[in-house]
Design a protein around this motif. Structure first.
Motif, short mmCIF file in Angstrom:
data_model
loop_
_atom_site.label_atom_id
_atom_site.label_comp_id
_atom_site.label_asym_id
_atom_site.label_seq_id
_atom_site.Cartn_x
_atom_site.Cartn_y
_atom_site.Cartn_z
N MET A 14 0.81 -1.25 -0.13
CA MET A 14 0.04 0.05 0.19
C MET A 14 0.92 1.31 -0.17
N LYS A 15 2.09 1.38 0.76
CA LYS A 15 2.86 2.43 0.78
C LYS A 15 3.53 2.59 -0.52
N LEU A 16 3.98 1.47 -1.06
CA LEU A 16 4.46 1.54 -2.59
C LEU A 16 3.47 2.06 -3.62
N GLY A 72 1.08 4.22 -2.82
CA GLY A 72 0.95 5.51 -2.67
C GLY A 72 2.10 6.40 -3.10
N LEU A 73 3.27 5.73 -2.82
CA LEU A 73 4.51 6.68 -3.44
C LEU A 73 4.46 6.53 -5.10
N TRP A 93 3.08 18.38 3.46
CA TRP A 93 3.07 17.29 4.44
C TRP A 93 2.71 17.89 5.94
N GLU A 124 -0.92 13.38 -0.90
CA GLU A 124 -0.22 12.00 -1.47
C GLU A 124 0.82 11.93 -0.49
N ASN A 125 1.60 10.79 -0.86
CA ASN A 125 3.03 10.38 -0.29
C ASN A 125 3.97 11.64 -0.38
N GLU A 178 -8.05 10.28 4.12
CA GLU A 178 -7.51 9.29 4.95
C GLU A 178 -7.43 9.71 6.35
#
Length: 231
Positions: free
Chosen positions: A1-3, A5-6, A62, A174-175, A231
């Motif tokens: 999931m993190k990948l 988002g990246l 961020w 986003e990431n 989120e």
């Protein structure tokens, strides 16, 4: 999931950056500066400014959800995307001509050039200075007035620009690492094209098509953000 988002942050930031920066004032400035000064110094100065600006903008984006609720930053980002989309489409349909921005930047740089080189009497001195520059140590050439000029023109030209605000909005939704990577790659591609291609490339770019394409992209981002939950 993190990948995922990246990759999503990277792809969005890359597309947004390329369509925002091509034909931008800083793009033209880099192209014109590269015609008058060593390309490596112009490229280094412009890229350094854009990397700093991208990282700073992503950091602000961020940090925003930590100061304001994630729900509100999500809504603000959605409105920013729609706003930038309408703004870009308006520019695309109502531009008086893509050469106007190029002419404006060139006139400003010509004025600076004239101040720095007031007359032909200094041409011999300029040639001698160029010879001296060739024999300078690497570090002395790297931290040259040319590099600082390219850095300052690009940095302050980007401050408050649409691409900076869009980067802040993307990083808030986003990431941020993906946004930074995509932004830096996009900036590097556009700036390198401007420096290597020079003014001839800048003059051939259809600013109207770039503005329309960017407007459509921002609208798509806005729709995607509107349909997705915070989120």
């Amino acid at each position: 999931m993190k990948l995922l988002g990246l990759c999503q942050g990277f792809s969005k930031s890359l597309a947004m950056t390329v369509l925002s920066e091509i034909g931008d004032k800083t793009f033209f400035a880099a192209a014109i500066l590269a015609m008058r000064h060593p390309r490596r110094l112009v490229l280094s100065g412009c890229l350094a400014a854009l990397v700093v600006m991208t990282i700073f903008s992503a950091f602000v984006g961020w940090a925003a959800p930590n100061l304001i609720s994630r729900k509100w930053t999500h809504h603000v980002t959605t409105l920013l995307f729609f706003g930038f989309g309408v703004w870009s489409l308006w520019d695309g349909f109502h531009e008086g001509g893509e050469s106007e921005e190029l002419a404006e930047v060139e006139a400003k740089l010509d004025a600076d050039w004239t101040k720095a080189n007031p007359g032909p009497a200094k041409q011999n001195g300029k040639v001698a200075d160029d010879v001296k520059k060739e024999t300078r140590p690497f570090l002395s050439q790297f931290f040259s007035p040319i590099l600082l000029k390219a850095f300052s023109i690009t940095f302050f030209g980007e401050w408050g620009d649409k691409s900076q605000l869009a980067t802040i909005g993307l990083a808030a939704d986003e990431n941020p690492f993906g946004v930074v990577l995509g932004g830096i790659v996009g900036q590097a591609l556009c700036t390198t094209a401007a420096v290597v291609g020079g003014k001839s490339l800048a003059a051939q770019i259809s600013e109207r098509m770039v503005a329309l394409s960017g407007g459509v992209l921002f609208i798509v981002f806005g729709i995607q953000s509107f349909l997705s939950a915070a989120e």
